[in-house]
Design a protein around this motif. Structure first.
Motif, PDB file in Angstrom:
ATOM      1  N   PRO A 164       0.826  -1.218   0.000  1.00 19.43           N
ATOM      2  CA  PRO A 164       0.000   0.000   0.000  1.00 19.43           C
ATOM      3  C   PRO A 164       0.856   1.261   0.000  1.00 19.43           C
ATOM      4  CG  PRO A 164      -0.729  -1.562   1.691  1.00 19.43           C
ATOM      5  CD  PRO A 164       0.592  -2.053   1.192  1.00 19.43           C
ATOM      6  N   THR A 165       0.525   2.183  -0.900  1.00 19.56           N
ATOM      7  CA  THR A 165       1.262   3.444  -0.985  1.00 19.56           C
ATOM      8  C   THR A 165       0.303   4.607  -1.156  1.00 19.56           C
ATOM      9  OG1 THR A 165       1.532   3.166  -3.375  1.00 19.56           O
ATOM     10  CG2 THR A 165       3.370   2.473  -1.984  1.00 19.56           C
ATOM     11  N   CYS A 166       0.746   5.749  -0.671  1.00 22.56           N
ATOM     12  CA  CYS A 166       0.122   7.032  -0.967  1.00 22.56           C
ATOM     13  C   CYS A 166       1.215   7.960  -1.465  1.00 22.56           C
ATOM     14  CB  CYS A 166      -0.527   7.644   0.279  1.00 22.56           C
ATOM     15  SG  CYS A 166      -1.977   6.753   0.901  1.00 22.56           S
ATOM     16  N   ALA A 167       0.834   8.946  -2.257  1.00 27.73           N
ATOM     17  CA  ALA A 167       1.800   9.910  -2.784  1.00 27.73           C
ATOM     18  C   ALA A 167       1.455  11.297  -2.283  1.00 27.73           C
ATOM     19  CB  ALA A 167       1.794   9.877  -4.304  1.00 27.73           C
ATOM     20  N   LEU A 168       2.405  11.934  -1.606  1.00 27.17           N
ATOM     21  CA  LEU A 168       2.235  13.326  -1.200  1.00 27.17           C
ATOM     22  C   LEU A 168       2.469  14.191  -2.424  1.00 27.17           C
ATOM     23  CD1 LEU A 168       2.624  11.786   1.458  1.00 27.17           C
ATOM     24  CD2 LEU A 168       3.945  13.718   2.306  1.00 27.17           C
ATOM     25  N   ILE A 169       1.515  15.040  -2.730  1.00 34.52           N
ATOM     26  CA  ILE A 169       1.606  15.853  -3.940  1.00 34.52           C
ATOM     27  C   ILE A 169       1.584  17.336  -3.579  1.00 34.52           C
ATOM     28  CG2 ILE A 169       0.577  14.095  -5.424  1.00 34.52           C
ATOM     29  CD1 ILE A 169      -2.067  15.769  -5.260  1.00 34.52           C
ATOM     30  N   GLY A 170       2.284  18.128  -4.382  1.00 35.14           N
ATOM     31  CA  GLY A 170       2.355  19.556  -4.118  1.00 35.14           C
ATOM     32  C   GLY A 170       1.550  20.383  -5.105  1.00 35.14           C
ATOM     33  N   ALA A 171       0.558  19.770  -5.756  1.00 35.89           N
ATOM     34  CA  ALA A 171      -0.223  20.456  -6.787  1.00 35.89           C
ATOM     35  C   ALA A 171      -0.813  21.761  -6.263  1.00 35.89           C
ATOM     36  CB  ALA A 171      -1.337  19.546  -7.281  1.00 35.89           C
ATOM     37  N   GLN A 172      -0.504  22.865  -6.961  1.00 34.96           N
ATOM     38  CA  GLN A 172      -0.995  24.178  -6.542  1.00 34.96           C
ATOM     39  C   GLN A 172      -1.888  24.840  -7.589  1.00 34.96           C
ATOM     40  OE1 GLN A 172       1.912  26.838  -4.760  1.00 34.96           O
ATOM     41  NE2 GLN A 172       3.297  25.127  -4.320  1.00 34.96           N
ATOM     42  N   SER A 173      -2.120  24.144  -8.705  1.00 36.80           N
ATOM     43  CA  SER A 173      -2.984  24.690  -9.747  1.00 36.80           C
ATOM     44  C   SER A 173      -3.956  23.616 -10.204  1.00 36.80           C
ATOM     45  CB  SER A 173      -2.156  25.171 -10.944  1.00 36.80           C
ATOM     46  OG  SER A 173      -1.578  24.064 -11.624  1.00 36.80           O
ATOM     47  N   ALA A 174      -4.994  24.041 -10.905  1.00 34.88           N
ATOM     48  CA  ALA A 174      -5.986  23.096 -11.411  1.00 34.88           C
ATOM     49  C   ALA A 174      -5.340  22.111 -12.375  1.00 34.88           C
ATOM     50  CB  ALA A 174      -7.123  23.859 -12.092  1.00 34.88           C
ATOM     51  N   GLU A 175      -4.409  22.592 -13.200  1.00 37.78           N
ATOM     52  CA  GLU A 175      -3.737  21.726 -14.160  1.00 37.78           C
ATOM     53  C   GLU A 175      -2.883  20.671 -13.454  1.00 37.78           C
ATOM     54  OE1 GLU A 175      -0.589  21.998 -17.924  1.00 37.78           O
ATOM     55  OE2 GLU A 175      -1.233  23.818 -16.885  1.00 37.78           O
ATOM     56  N   GLU A 176      -2.147  21.087 -12.435  1.00 39.58           N
ATOM     57  CA  GLU A 176      -1.303  20.147 -11.695  1.00 39.58           C
ATOM     58  C   GLU A 176      -2.163  19.118 -10.963  1.00 39.58           C
ATOM     59  OE1 GLU A 176       0.968  22.742  -9.238  1.00 39.58           O
ATOM     60  OE2 GLU A 176       2.516  23.091 -10.744  1.00 39.58           O
ATOM     61  N   LEU A 177      -3.276  19.564 -10.401  1.00 36.97           N
ATOM     62  CA  LEU A 177      -4.156  18.648  -9.683  1.00 36.97           C
ATOM     63  C   LEU A 177      -4.791  17.647 -10.645  1.00 36.97           C
ATOM     64  CD1 LEU A 177      -5.352  17.898  -6.954  1.00 36.97           C
ATOM     65  CD2 LEU A 177      -7.221  19.514  -7.410  1.00 36.97           C
ATOM     66  N   ARG A 178      -5.223  18.119 -11.812  1.00 35.77           N
ATOM     67  CA  ARG A 178      -5.798  17.223 -12.806  1.00 35.77           C
ATOM     68  C   ARG A 178      -4.766  16.179 -13.233  1.00 35.77           C
ATOM     69  NH1 ARG A 178      -4.750  16.623 -17.609  1.00 35.77           N
ATOM     70  NH2 ARG A 178      -3.602  18.594 -17.740  1.00 35.77           N
ATOM     71  N   SER A 179      -3.529  16.611 -13.449  1.00 33.67           N
ATOM     72  CA  SER A 179      -2.469  15.683 -13.837  1.00 33.67           C
ATOM     73  C   SER A 179      -2.274  14.595 -12.783  1.00 33.67           C
ATOM     74  CB  SER A 179      -1.159  16.451 -14.045  1.00 33.67           C
ATOM     75  OG  SER A 179      -0.075  15.560 -14.256  1.00 33.67           O
ATOM     76  N   CYS A 180      -2.252  14.992 -11.521  1.00 33.97           N
ATOM     77  CA  CYS A 180      -2.073  14.016 -10.439  1.00 33.97           C
ATOM     78  C   CYS A 180      -3.264  13.060 -10.360  1.00 33.97           C
ATOM     79  CB  CYS A 180      -1.890  14.735  -9.111  1.00 33.97           C
ATOM     80  SG  CYS A 180      -0.319  15.614  -8.941  1.00 33.97           S
ATOM     81  N   ASP A 181      -4.463  13.603 -10.498  1.00 37.57           N
ATOM     82  CA  ASP A 181      -5.668  12.774 -10.438  1.00 37.57           C
ATOM     83  C   ASP A 181      -5.637  11.716 -11.535  1.00 37.57           C
ATOM     84  OD1 ASP A 181      -8.187  11.900  -9.631  1.00 37.57           O
ATOM     85  OD2 ASP A 181      -9.226  13.340 -10.928  1.00 37.57           O
ATOM     86  N   GLU A 182      -5.329  12.121 -12.754  1.00 39.47           N
ATOM     87  CA  GLU A 182      -5.263  11.171 -13.863  1.00 39.47           C
ATOM     88  C   GLU A 182      -4.113  10.188 -13.684  1.00 39.47           C
ATOM     89  OE1 GLU A 182      -4.940  13.654 -17.275  1.00 39.47           O
ATOM     90  OE2 GLU A 182      -7.044  14.310 -17.228  1.00 39.47           O
ATOM     91  N   GLY A 183      -2.976  10.689 -13.234  1.00 37.86           N
ATOM     92  CA  GLY A 183      -1.817   9.821 -13.043  1.00 37.86           C
ATOM     93  C   GLY A 183      -2.041   8.759 -11.982  1.00 37.86           C
ATOM     94  N   SER A 184      -2.842   9.090 -10.978  1.00 42.75           N
ATOM     95  CA  SER A 184      -3.076   8.149  -9.882  1.00 42.75           C
ATOM     96  C   SER A 184      -3.883   6.932 -10.327  1.00 42.75           C
ATOM     97  CB  SER A 184      -3.810   8.846  -8.730  1.00 42.75           C
ATOM     98  OG  SER A 184      -5.164   9.124  -9.074  1.00 42.75           O
ATOM     99  N   LEU A 185      -4.528   7.020 -11.482  1.00 43.98           N
ATOM    100  CA  LEU A 185      -5.386   5.932 -11.965  1.00 43.98           C
ATOM    101  C   LEU A 185      -4.715   5.078 -13.031  1.00 43.98           C
ATOM    102  CD1 LEU A 185      -8.748   7.931 -12.191  1.00 43.98           C
ATOM    103  CD2 LEU A 185      -7.914   6.502 -10.299  1.00 43.98           C
ATOM    104  N   ILE A 186      -3.465   5.401 -13.371  1.00 45.69           N
ATOM    105  CA  ILE A 186      -2.735   4.622 -14.373  1.00 45.69           C
ATOM    106  C   ILE A 186      -2.273   3.303 -13.767  1.00 45.69           C
ATOM    107  CG2 ILE A 186      -0.669   4.530 -15.828  1.00 45.69           C
ATOM    108  CD1 ILE A 186      -0.823   7.614 -15.981  1.00 45.69           C
ATOM    109  N   HIS A 187      -2.540   2.219 -14.457  1.00 50.61           N
ATOM    110  CA  HIS A 187      -2.074   0.904 -13.996  1.00 50.61           C
ATOM    111  C   HIS A 187      -0.767   0.547 -14.691  1.00 50.61           C
ATOM    112  CE1 HIS A 187      -2.005  -3.242 -12.676  1.00 50.61           C
ATOM    113  NE2 HIS A 187      -1.885  -3.623 -13.931  1.00 50.61           N
ATOM    114  N   LEU A 188       0.209   0.127 -13.912  1.00 51.25           N
ATOM    115  CA  LEU A 188       1.481  -0.342 -14.447  1.00 51.25           C
ATOM    116  C   LEU A 188       1.695  -1.793 -14.039  1.00 51.25           C
ATOM    117  CD1 LEU A 188       3.857   2.684 -13.660  1.00 51.25           C
ATOM    118  CD2 LEU A 188       2.653   2.200 -15.802  1.00 51.25           C
ATOM    119  N   THR A 189       2.144  -2.610 -14.974  1.00 49.43           N
ATOM    120  CA  THR A 189       2.436  -4.009 -14.672  1.00 49.43           C
ATOM    121  C   THR A 189       3.790  -4.119 -13.980  1.00 49.43           C
ATOM    122  OG1 THR A 189       3.598  -4.403 -16.755  1.00 49.43           O
ATOM    123  CG2 THR A 189       1.180  -4.680 -16.759  1.00 49.43           C
ATOM    124  N   LYS A 190       4.047  -5.273 -13.405  1.00 47.87           N
ATOM    125  CA  LYS A 190       5.356  -5.494 -12.777  1.00 47.87           C
ATOM    126  C   LYS A 190       6.468  -5.368 -13.814  1.00 47.87           C
ATOM    127  CE  LYS A 190       8.037  -8.552  -9.793  1.00 47.87           C
ATOM    128  NZ  LYS A 190       9.297  -8.293 -10.535  1.00 47.87           N
TER     129      LYS A 190
END
Length: 312
Positions: A273-299
């Motif tokens: 289990p992991t969480c990522a501390l993010i420093g997003a300070q704009s709507a664009e940065e927050l959107r990027s983090c939101d979308e990035g958090s849902l990307i699945h990567l294989t081993k």
């Protein structure tokens, strides 16, 4: 938004944790707007500390929760026992002073997640467990953890807790990122190396990563020739990290995302289990983090990004 659970706390914890080391009174409106936007995408966890912004970070969060009336909707992670100019402060006296101040600033009688900001290896881990368990038993702290402790010290503490029927550390917050540091960003900080990650996988202990996106290394703003950020050069500039950046770009193209989103996904796709501390300070940065958090990567993708496999 995805969530994890931590032993000792009943609330789910959003896997994106909002950083607050820029929360000052004179920019309160910006901080409040950032928190509103964060909650709008399902975020509920906020990272702060006794030392952030000279205490203003906690005070801004306290004001925000009072004005919005949303304390119960949020998971607050705050930290104490950071060293000062006189040296380490990992003692019952300093823990008590810092946590008391945090309660006051946050205007709350309950801290969801409380962590020690630094370690002092000269202090027996059992003493720290005893001190923190006073707050767990009193019901004023949900779960206890650490930031910048080695896995060996966490294990020592948790073995003591188990032997004495006390609450142990149920999370750790070191740095973990696709870019591997040459040296600590700040003296006394801990980054998760191969051994640390293997221990987290074995124990399934949640890890909350600070500088989860390597302080912008994957944004595309940096190259080996651009050396105007001395700290980034000192910590992250090395041949292996430039190769990791190139691989992140290549994988991003295939998934139609960005390299920095791949870097975030790397943290959030670990086999524990992991969480990522993010420093997003704009709507664009927050959107990027939101979308990035849902990307699945294989081993296989994780291993290739991390240079342990040659072929994707």
């Amino acid at each position: 938004m995805e969530y994890i659970s931590v032993q000792g706390l009943q609330k789910p914890i959003s896997r994106l944790m909002k950083g607050s080391d820029y929360f000052f009174h004179d920019s309160y409106d910006k901080a409040a707007a950032n928190l509103d936007s964060f909650m709008a995408i399902g975020g509920n966890s906020i990272d702060t500390a006794n030392i952030y912004c000279g205490g203003q970070s906690e005070e801004v969060i306290g004001r925000y929760m009072q004005e919005r009336g949303n304390r119960d909707q949020l998971v607050i992670l705050t930290k104490g026992a950071h060293h000062d100019q006189n040296g380490p402060r990992v003692s019952e006296q300093h823990i008590r002073a810092d946590i008391t101040k945090s309660f006051e600033r946050l205007q709350t009688d309950f801290i969801d997640l409380y962590a020690l900001h630094r370690d002092d290896p000269n202090v027996p881990a059992g003493e720290v467990i005893e001190a923190l368990n006073e707050y767990v038993k009193a019901g004023t702290v949900g779960a206890i953890g650490v930031s910048n402790w080695t896995w060996q010290r966490i294990q020592e503490a948790n073995e003591y807790a188990a032997a004495h029927q006390l609450a142990g550390f149920s999370f750790s917050s070191p740095n973990l990122s696709l870019a591997k540091p040459n040296e600590p960003f700040w003296t006394g900080c801990v980054s998760a190396d191969v051994e640390t990650c293997a221990w987290h996988e074995k124990e399934q202990l949640p890890l909350f990563s600070w500088s989860s996106q390597a302080r912008g290394f994957f944004t595309g703003r940096f190259t080996p020739d651009i050396r105007d950020n001395a700290d980034l050069v000192r910590v992250f500039y090395n041949d292996d990290n430039w190769e990791r950046l190139e691989r992140a770009k290549r994988l991003a193209e295939t998934k139609q995302v960005t390299a920095i989103q791949i870097a975030l996904a790397y943290v959030l796709n670990q086999p524990y289990p992991t969480c990522a501390l993010i420093g997003a300070q704009s709507a664009e940065e927050l959107r990027s983090c939101d979308e990035g958090s849902l990307i699945h990567l294989t081993k296989n993708e994780l291993d290739w990004l991390d240079l342990t496999k040659d072929n994707l």
